[in-house]
Write a protein that holds these residues in place. Sequence first.
Motif, PDB file in Angstrom:
ATOM      1  N   VAL A  35      40.160  46.918  53.404  1.00 38.70           N
ATOM      2  CA  VAL A  35      39.715  45.840  52.395  1.00 38.70           C
ATOM      3  C   VAL A  35      39.064  46.212  51.376  1.00 38.70           C
ATOM      4  CG1 VAL A  35      38.853  43.399  52.086  1.00 38.70           C
ATOM      5  CG2 VAL A  35      40.015  43.918  54.194  1.00 38.70           C
ATOM      6  N   SER A  36      39.355  45.946  50.070  1.00 38.59           N
ATOM      7  CA  SER A  36      38.469  46.465  48.870  1.00 38.59           C
ATOM      8  C   SER A  36      37.937  45.288  48.158  1.00 38.59           C
ATOM      9  CB  SER A  36      39.570  47.146  47.890  1.00 38.59           C
ATOM     10  OG  SER A  36      40.190  48.442  48.301  1.00 38.59           O
ATOM     11  N   TYR A  37      36.827  45.296  47.807  1.00 29.19           N
ATOM     12  CA  TYR A  37      35.740  44.345  47.135  1.00 29.19           C
ATOM     13  C   TYR A  37      35.219  44.716  45.920  1.00 29.19           C
ATOM     14  CZ  TYR A  37      32.155  41.061  46.523  1.00 29.19           C
ATOM     15  OH  TYR A  37      31.117  40.274  46.073  1.00 29.19           O
ATOM     16  N   VAL A  38      35.526  44.026  44.789  1.00 28.78           N
ATOM     17  CA  VAL A  38      34.822  44.343  43.661  1.00 28.78           C
ATOM     18  C   VAL A  38      34.228  43.224  43.065  1.00 28.78           C
ATOM     19  CG1 VAL A  38      35.302  45.260  41.322  1.00 28.78           C
ATOM     20  CG2 VAL A  38      36.636  46.325  43.099  1.00 28.78           C
ATOM     21  N   ALA A  39      33.106  43.217  42.513  1.00 29.70           N
ATOM     22  CA  ALA A  39      32.581  41.970  41.779  1.00 29.70           C
ATOM     23  C   ALA A  39      32.582  42.266  40.406  1.00 29.70           C
ATOM     24  CB  ALA A  39      30.887  41.923  42.207  1.00 29.70           C
ATOM     25  N   ASP A  40      33.434  41.500  39.865  1.00 28.74           N
ATOM     26  CA  ASP A  40      33.741  41.569  38.397  1.00 28.74           C
ATOM     27  C   ASP A  40      32.869  40.783  37.333  1.00 28.74           C
ATOM     28  OD1 ASP A  40      34.843  42.286  35.814  1.00 28.74           O
ATOM     29  OD2 ASP A  40      36.928  41.456  36.468  1.00 28.74           O
ATOM     30  N   TYR A  41      32.096  41.469  36.519  1.00 24.11           N
ATOM     31  CA  TYR A  41      31.345  40.775  35.591  1.00 24.11           C
ATOM     32  C   TYR A  41      31.818  40.537  34.275  1.00 24.11           C
ATOM     33  CZ  TYR A  41      27.463  41.291  38.834  1.00 24.11           C
ATOM     34  OH  TYR A  41      26.738  41.585  40.075  1.00 24.11           O
ATOM     35  N   TYR A  84      23.577  36.173  33.714  1.00 19.50           N
ATOM     36  CA  TYR A  84      24.311  35.288  32.760  1.00 19.50           C
ATOM     37  C   TYR A  84      25.924  35.497  33.007  1.00 19.50           C
ATOM     38  CZ  TYR A  84      26.567  33.915  28.455  1.00 19.50           C
ATOM     39  OH  TYR A  84      27.584  33.289  27.587  1.00 19.50           O
ATOM     40  N   LEU A  85      26.305  36.871  32.886  1.00 19.04           N
ATOM     41  CA  LEU A  85      27.639  37.156  33.004  1.00 19.04           C
ATOM     42  C   LEU A  85      28.077  36.780  34.385  1.00 19.04           C
ATOM     43  CD1 LEU A  85      27.746  40.750  31.361  1.00 19.04           C
ATOM     44  CD2 LEU A  85      28.692  38.570  30.515  1.00 19.04           C
ATOM     45  N   TRP A  86      27.719  36.727  35.432  1.00 22.27           N
ATOM     46  CA  TRP A  86      28.067  36.672  36.856  1.00 22.27           C
ATOM     47  C   TRP A  86      28.326  35.118  36.703  1.00 22.27           C
ATOM     48  CZ3 TRP A  86      30.658  38.230  40.343  1.00 22.27           C
ATOM     49  CH2 TRP A  86      30.866  37.413  41.682  1.00 22.27           C
ATOM     50  N   ASN A  87      27.268  34.326  36.228  1.00 20.74           N
ATOM     51  CA  ASN A  87      27.310  32.973  36.469  1.00 20.74           C
ATOM     52  C   ASN A  87      28.417  32.060  35.168  1.00 20.74           C
ATOM     53  OD1 ASN A  87      25.451  32.557  38.287  1.00 20.74           O
ATOM     54  ND2 ASN A  87      23.792  32.314  36.837  1.00 20.74           N
ATOM     55  N   SER A  88      28.696  32.881  34.091  1.00 21.74           N
ATOM     56  CA  SER A  88      29.581  32.392  33.350  1.00 21.74           C
ATOM     57  C   SER A  88      31.005  32.949  33.530  1.00 21.74           C
ATOM     58  CB  SER A  88      29.267  32.960  32.097  1.00 21.74           C
ATOM     59  OG  SER A  88      27.912  32.536  31.684  1.00 21.74           O
ATOM     60  N   PHE A  89      31.193  34.298  33.753  1.00 23.50           N
ATOM     61  CA  PHE A  89      32.526  34.766  33.855  1.00 23.50           C
ATOM     62  C   PHE A  89      32.647  35.529  35.150  1.00 23.50           C
ATOM     63  CE2 PHE A  89      30.761  35.249  29.500  1.00 23.50           C
ATOM     64  CZ  PHE A  89      31.717  34.342  28.744  1.00 23.50           C
ATOM     65  N   GLY A  90      31.749  35.716  36.241  1.00 20.53           N
ATOM     66  CA  GLY A  90      31.998  36.531  37.334  1.00 20.53           C
ATOM     67  C   GLY A  90      32.963  36.003  38.278  1.00 20.53           C
ATOM     68  N   LYS A  91      33.781  37.023  38.918  1.00 24.81           N
ATOM     69  CA  LYS A  91      34.643  36.675  40.054  1.00 24.81           C
ATOM     70  C   LYS A  91      34.640  37.805  41.049  1.00 24.81           C
ATOM     71  CE  LYS A  91      38.212  38.544  37.168  1.00 24.81           C
ATOM     72  NZ  LYS A  91      39.665  38.382  36.516  1.00 24.81           N
ATOM     73  N   GLU A  92      35.067  37.345  42.058  1.00 30.30           N
ATOM     74  CA  GLU A  92      35.288  38.492  43.169  1.00 30.30           C
ATOM     75  C   GLU A  92      36.662  38.960  43.517  1.00 30.30           C
ATOM     76  OE1 GLU A  92      31.622  37.882  46.554  1.00 30.30           O
ATOM     77  OE2 GLU A  92      33.283  36.168  46.306  1.00 30.30           O
ATOM     78  N   ILE A  93      37.100  40.214  43.411  1.00 33.24           N
ATOM     79  CA  ILE A  93      38.444  40.516  43.612  1.00 33.24           C
ATOM     80  C   ILE A  93      38.409  41.206  45.103  1.00 33.24           C
ATOM     81  CG2 ILE A  93      40.165  42.137  42.925  1.00 33.24           C
ATOM     82  CD1 ILE A  93      38.829  41.908  40.205  1.00 33.24           C
ATOM     83  N   ILE A  94      39.090  40.661  46.028  1.00 29.21           N
ATOM     84  CA  ILE A  94      39.408  41.323  47.189  1.00 29.21           C
ATOM     85  C   ILE A  94      40.779  41.569  47.536  1.00 29.21           C
ATOM     86  CG2 ILE A  94      39.063  40.715  49.888  1.00 29.21           C
ATOM     87  CD1 ILE A  94      36.904  38.727  49.106  1.00 29.21           C
ATOM     88  N   ILE A  95      40.951  42.737  47.625  1.00 27.93           N
ATOM     89  CA  ILE A  95      42.522  43.231  47.929  1.00 27.93           C
ATOM     90  C   ILE A  95      42.504  43.642  49.407  1.00 27.93           C
ATOM     91  CG2 ILE A  95      43.991  44.768  47.368  1.00 27.93           C
ATOM     92  CD1 ILE A  95      42.450  45.214  44.806  1.00 27.93           C
TER      93      ILE A  95
END
Length: 116
Positions: A50-56, A33-44
């Motif tokens: 390269v840094s990758y974070v899945a933010d819920y 639910y959190l991923w579908n509602s507020f989720g975003k990928e942060i790629i730096i």
Amino acid sequence: MILAMLNGAPLKIGYLIGIGLGGLLGFYIFRIYLWNSFGKEIIIFNKNDVSYVADYRLFSDGEKNKKFDTLTYSITPIGYEEENLGLLTIGIEDNKIESVVKLPINQLEELIKLIS
């Protein structure tokens, strides 16, 4: 479980297993639910990594760092052909980061032009 114990039934291990499995299922559904509602990928992008974070929003997955000699970008087709969707892939073979966000392939091609 509470009603059974109030009626005099003994505490059984099945109750605890049921509560544990229900809690795990609830956590998994909450995460989706959190991923579908507020989720975003942060790629730096840095010089060689390269840094990758899945933010819920309420929590995030562990940060993944990959080092690259040269950055390569590709598109991984996903779904049916007529949908024309794909995923952005950074790197090659075992040393790669794959995005989980499905985008139209023409938008991915424009994105690759912008970041390369």
